[in-house]
Design an enzyme around this catalytic site. Structure first.
Site, PDB file in Angstrom:
ATOM      1  N   SER A  95       0.824  -1.215   0.000  1.00 45.34           N
ATOM      2  CA  SER A  95       0.000   0.000   0.000  1.00 45.34           C
ATOM      3  C   SER A  95       0.851   1.255   0.000  1.00 45.34           C
ATOM      4  CB  SER A  95      -0.904   0.036   1.223  1.00 45.34           C
ATOM      5  OG  SER A  95      -1.766  -1.061   1.193  1.00 45.34           O
ATOM      6  N   GLN A  96       0.195   2.338  -0.395  1.00 42.24           N
ATOM      7  CA  GLN A  96       0.818   3.658  -0.345  1.00 42.24           C
ATOM      8  C   GLN A  96       1.155   3.967   1.127  1.00 42.24           C
ATOM      9  OE1 GLN A  96      -1.986   6.444  -1.831  1.00 42.24           O
ATOM     10  NE2 GLN A  96      -0.600   8.192  -1.714  1.00 42.24           N
TER      11      GLN A  96
END
Lengths: 245, 819
Positions: A95-96
């Site tokens: 994920s970011q």
């Protein structure tokens, strides 16, 4: 003479490699610091949506330490400290970092809390949770990915993280109840068994959307009375009507 | 003669390859690359014209006495098509292009470029071969042109037929081998003087060609991010059945260890286990589930979905399901005690596949007592029948991932339009309900657009107070909208409240809703749905549409882009928010369309116009006459525009975009070919007729263009009612009607280009390659531009624009004659 030259050259080379390694580590740390500054700024700008002006200091400290580059494939390392999701194989992404920070913060964990993660993925989120000094239980459905990650976590010294390969729908009954649950595996509905394994007062986070796109965060809260509510949070400061800021 | 046959075969292969690529792209990535394929095919053709202009003299191909050299060049180009058709595809598959990463990684744009250019190569080689044949024909150019167009027409229909019986991989090598077949046939042409002892080798090569390619090169490798790819990584999953047709590749998967548990928006109040399910994937994505009754678990979960709401408002209604898919909604209807279900599913494979999964076919949802199956398009069904229903259901057909990605934003859907809802309402009994479910996006997009569509449909059907007819509820991931033909009764509103409360679903709208009733269980930051619904029902509706940052104006048949929520004005804000999780708010399907347009523009300039500019003298002379550029540019733009408009209009009429694409392409090619072939012969007659009828001197070009412009505008007014009145007819009647409607404009559209080309050649021969290149470039751009124009302006405006462009061309031609 020739042997001596070779020795000198080899030593030089070795030291260069060593220096290179040190430089790389330092540059990763520098990049990580820059990334954290970026996240801090972003959070401030999103304060209204996520209901706080800044994230818990502990979350920021931990994220500044966990080496994200160790959790991505070699060809993605140059991008490890960009604030973006990255492919990790098996149709999965890491994920970011901004989203990881917000999800970790929203769980509102205390030291010693017990937390379950469904969908280990790269293992980065589990490492972040473990660095918050919580008891982490993490499950991965894809066996190959699960084994890879278990080895990685072991190698990186996250020995206290409990990993398991299998179906996360029923949670981890032996270790239930949990103070926090994070479901990163795609779900068409909120698994009721997981809600049951949540302690009263506990929180569950489900990022919703496709790969590379966390559209919204679903926060499931179980009140002390056992009543369950969900909230849909945008991870972003976005008001859908113009002139309505 | 054999050369013309070879041209036909090659033209058929090239267009077959084009349609096949659209199919393969849908399997590998997602379907929004269709317009890119059309654009790259035109680019290949256009660049081949430029290439021939540049090299023909150097290679001595313009010397008619060197037939053999030309013949060999044709055969080499045709054979290269074979190699490139398969080779370029295999290479393009190895480019690590991931459209999902386009927001994050600029390298993806370069990779898209590489794919685009690689796949233009087969069209370049086919275009070169056909161009050579045209060069050689000189005086008989219209015969070769006709062979080209008729071959392409047959290819467009043939590929659709063959895709019904053979998988795409097999079709790829078959289509590829046709290049070698064409080369062999050309070699038989005595006039080319090619040594004939080599000819059998082409036959052998064509046969071997089908077998030599390793499967690993050919097999489509779907994106690892598609639902099926990810599902197959889960232990103990296996493919139970697979079927492929031009309508899609269907895959049924069983997961014996870890169940699918597909229950969109399931209430947390559901106490039991879900039944065993199979996953049904279309083109490797958009999963729907097939319940296996009697396998343990409880089908009672169906009562805990938001989509079960209408069964609590009506007493065992007679149901029509538009888009039955895996049969989930049929099971739900039967579970709720419904006695009679009419299930409409447009893809016959789905029904066949689902039926085949059950040992006892009676267990299939499609075969259960009381269920009637209609294999046809939903809109055709609505327009065709007379029966009335108490409940019409529209389930969400796309996957949540697809919906979240916004990848459909550039694709048309005639199911979610004001006209479609209006027709559905007219097929309801007086007490009947229309119920539509969709995935919930935050901030709301689909849901508000659905609501707005229903409001306008009600208004158009003469309802004064639409609010009285509407109710909407939501779970954390789905929305269900209910539209009554009559105002909802108080007992229905009571049932609605009870249903929602017992399942912790939120009330978004019902007549008389109080603010405090909204946003209780699944809380949004603000009650956006309720606020939006109120604004849409109020006097400031237009202001709300303008102020809302997504486009939630209802879609219509003229602008059937329900899934397009994009607004340019919001893009800077969204891009600025990228680092803070703003990416999913961008509708990427639309932006890929824009990227395709930019790509087409650059490619047309760099590969077609700049090389022609390198001709130097020719460039300057042509640059002197803007009229040549305007004439051939306007023709290129307008031709493709009308083609795309007809594809859209006939999609609704024929029931599927694929049938419309194949039929329109085939008809346009054949009739335009006939028009072009007859243009020289008709020229004098048309001049005479114009003099007699109008008392003025008009050239054949002007006559054809003026007639075409008049015809386009007539069609604009008359086509919708004509098609609507014939939509209920069976397909075997609809196809000849469509052909009859297409023939006159297509015939006329075939004339201005060759007539103009002949005129240009008379005036200044050096204009010919320019005319060719400019026309090609304009077509490349138009293929990408037209869908975007249609989204913003509607198909009616695009038709008007095309007519205007034809008039501009006529005016510019008049000027050209005077020069």
């Amino acid at each position: 003479m020739r042997t001596a030259t070779r020795c000198v050259l080899a030593t030089l080379l070795m030291s260069l490699v060593g220096v290179g390694g040190l430089l790389a580590a330092e540059s990763y740390e520098q990049k990580r610091r820059e990334l954290m500054d970026e996240i801090r700024r972003d959070v401030q700008r999103t304060s209204r949506e996520i209901g706080r002006a800044q994230l818990d200091d502990r979350v920021m400290e931990v994220m500044a330490k966990v080496p994200r580059h160790e959790f991505v494939p070699a060809d993605q390392r140059p991008y490890a400290y960009r604030n973006r999701p990255l492919p990790i194989g098996y149709g999965q992404t890491i994920s970011q970092p901004y989203i990881v920070a917000i999800m970790t913060d929203l769980l509102g964990l205390e030291e010693g809390d017990r937390v379950l993660e469904v969908g280990t993925g790269s293992g980065y989120q589990a490492a972040v949770l473990a660095a918050m000094k919580t008891d982490v239980y993490t499950m991965e459905i894809i066996p190959e990915l699960g084994r890879e990650v278990a080895e990685r976590l072991e190698r990186l010294g996250y020995k206290e993280i409990n990993t398991r390969i299998g179906d996360g729908y029923y949670g981890w009954q032996e270790q239930a109840p949990f103070d926090g649950i994070i479901v990163t595996a795609a779900a068409a509905h909120i698994p009721p068994p997981l809600v049951r394994q949540l302690k009263p007062g506990g929180r569950m986070i489900i990022p919703v959307g496709g790969p590379f796109r966390v559209q919204q965060l679903t926060l499931v809260e179980k009140a002390a009375t056992g009543e369950v509510t969900t909230r849909q949070l945008l991870p972003v400061a976005f008001v859908p009507l113009t002139g309505d800021h | 003669m054999p050369l013309r046959l070879a041209v036909s075969v090659l033209a058929a292969a090239a267009i077959g390859y084009e349609i096949l690529l659209i199919r393969l792209f849908s399997i590998i990535q997602w379907h929004h690359f269709a317009f890119m394929v059309i654009s790259l095919a035109l680019l290949g053709y256009g660049a081949s014209g430029t290439f021939l202009t540049l090299v023909s003299r150097r290679l001595g191909l313009d010397d008619l006495h060197r037939e053999r050299r030309l013949g060999v060049a044709f055969m080499v180009s045709a054979a290269l098509f074979s190699l490139l058709a398969v080779g370029a595809f295999a290479l393009a598959q190895r480019v690590p292009f991931n459209p999902l990463e386009m927001a994050w990684d600029p390298r993806q744009f370069w990779r898209l470029w590489v794919v685009y250019l690689l796949l233009a190569l087969p069209f370049f080689s086919a275009g070169t071969a056909i161009g050579l044949a045209l060069m050689r024909a000189r005086g008989k150019i219209h015969r070769v042109y006709r062979a080209d167009l008729v071959g392409a027409g047959v290819g467009a229909l043939g590929i659709v037929a063959i895709l019904f019986v053979a998988p795409a991989t097999t079709v790829l090598v078959l289509v590829g081998s046709l290049g070698l077949v064409a080369a062999g046939i050309a070699g038989l042409d005595r006039s080319l003087g090619v040594t004939r002892k080599w000819i059998p080798l082409f036959g052998i090569a064509a046969v071997l060609f089908v077998w030599i390619w390793p499967q690993s090169w050919l097999a489509p490798q779907p994106s690892e991010y598609k639902g099926l790819s990810k599902t197959m990584l889960v232990p103990a999953t296996r493919i139970l059945a697979e079927d492929s047709s031009p309508l899609g590749r269907l895959t049924v998967v069983a997961s014996s260890r870890i169940p699918f548990r597909h229950a969109p928006g399931l209430s947390l109040a559901f106490p039991d286990e879900l039944p065993e399910q199979l996953g049904l994937f279309t083109d490797g994505d958009s999963m729907s589930a097939i319940d296996l009754p009697g396998s343990g678990g409880e089908v009672s979960y169906l009562e805990y979905l938001p989509s079960a709401l209408p069964y609590h408002l009506l007493d065992r209604p007679r149901v029509l399901i538009l888009g039955a898919g895996g049969g989930g909604e049929i099971s739900s209807a039967l579970h709720h005690g419904v006695r009679r279900v009419d299930a409409v599913e447009f893809n016959p494979q789905v029904v066949r596949l689902v039926d085949g999964l059950f040992d006892n076919p009676e267990q299939s949802p499609y075969r259960r007592p009381g269920v009637r199956v209609h294999v046809e398009d939903a809109r055709s069904f609505l327009a065709r029948g007379r029966d009335l229903f108490e409940l019409i259901l529209v389930p969400p057909l796309d996957s949540s991932t697809v919906a979240a990605a916004g990848s459909q934003s550039a694709s048309a859907s005639f199911l979610y339009t004001v006209e479609s809802f209006g027709e559905a309402l007219s097929r309801l009994e007086q007490e009947g309900l229309l119920a539509v479910s969709r995935w919930l996006k935050v901030p709301p997009r689909d849901s508000l657009k659905l609501f707005a569509t229903a409001v306008v449909a009600l208004e158009r059907s003469g309802v004064d107070a639409p609010a009285e007819h509407l109710a909407m509820i939501r779970s954390w991931s789905t929305v269900t909208l209910v539209v009554g033909r009559r105002p909802l009764a108080p007992r229905q509103l009571e049932a609605l409240r009870t249903f929602s409360r017992e399942r912790s679903f939120d009330l978004a709208f019902y007549p008389g809703i109080e603010q405090q009733e909204t946003n209780r269980y699944n809380r949004l930051e603000a009650p956006y749905l309720a606020m939006g619904a109120e604004a849409i029902l109020g006097a400031d509706r237009e202001e709300f549409y303008d102020r809302y940052k997504f486009n939630v104006r209802p879609a219509t048949d003229d602008r059937p882009f329900f899934f397009n929520f994009f607004k340019w004005s919001v893009l800077p804000e969204l891009l600025e928010l990228r680092g803070r999780g703003g990416t999913p708010l961008v509708e990427w399907g639309y932006l890929i369309g824009v990227a395709t347009l930019v790509q087409a523009l650059v490619a047309a300039v760099v590969l077609i116009l700049l090389p022609l500019g390198a001709l130097g003298g020719a460039g300057q002379q042509a640059g002197g006459s803007v009229r040549v550029v305007v004439y051939f540019g306007a023709l290129g733009l307008a031709f493709l525009m009308l083609e795309v408009v007809f594809i859209q209009k006939l999609t609704l009429f024929l029931g599927h975009p694929l049938y419309a694409v194949a039929l329109v392409l085939a008809a346009f090619l054949v009739f335009a070919g006939l028009g072009s072939g007859s243009s020289a012969g008709l020229e004098q007659a048309m001049r005479r007729r114009a003099r007699v009828l109008l008392g003025t001197e008009l050239s054949a070009i002007e006559v054809s263009i003026l007639s075409l412009a008049a015809l386009s505008l007539t069609y604009l007014l008359l086509l919708p009612p004509v098609l609507r009145s014939a939509i209920q007819l069976p397909v075997f009647l609809k196809v000849p009607i469509a052909l009859a409607l297409l023939a006159p404009p297509a015939f006329l559209m075939g004339m201005p280009f060759p007539l103009g080309l002949a005129r240009a050649a008379d005036l200044k021969p050096v204009w010919v390659p320019w005319a060719w290149g400019i026309n090609g470039s304009a077509s490349v751009v138009s293929a990408a531009l037209t869908p975007i124009l249609a989204i913003h302006l509607g198909f009616g405006a695009v038709t008007t624009l095309a007519a205007a462009l034809y008039l501009v061309a006529a005016a510019s031609f008049r000027g050209l004659q005077k020069e």
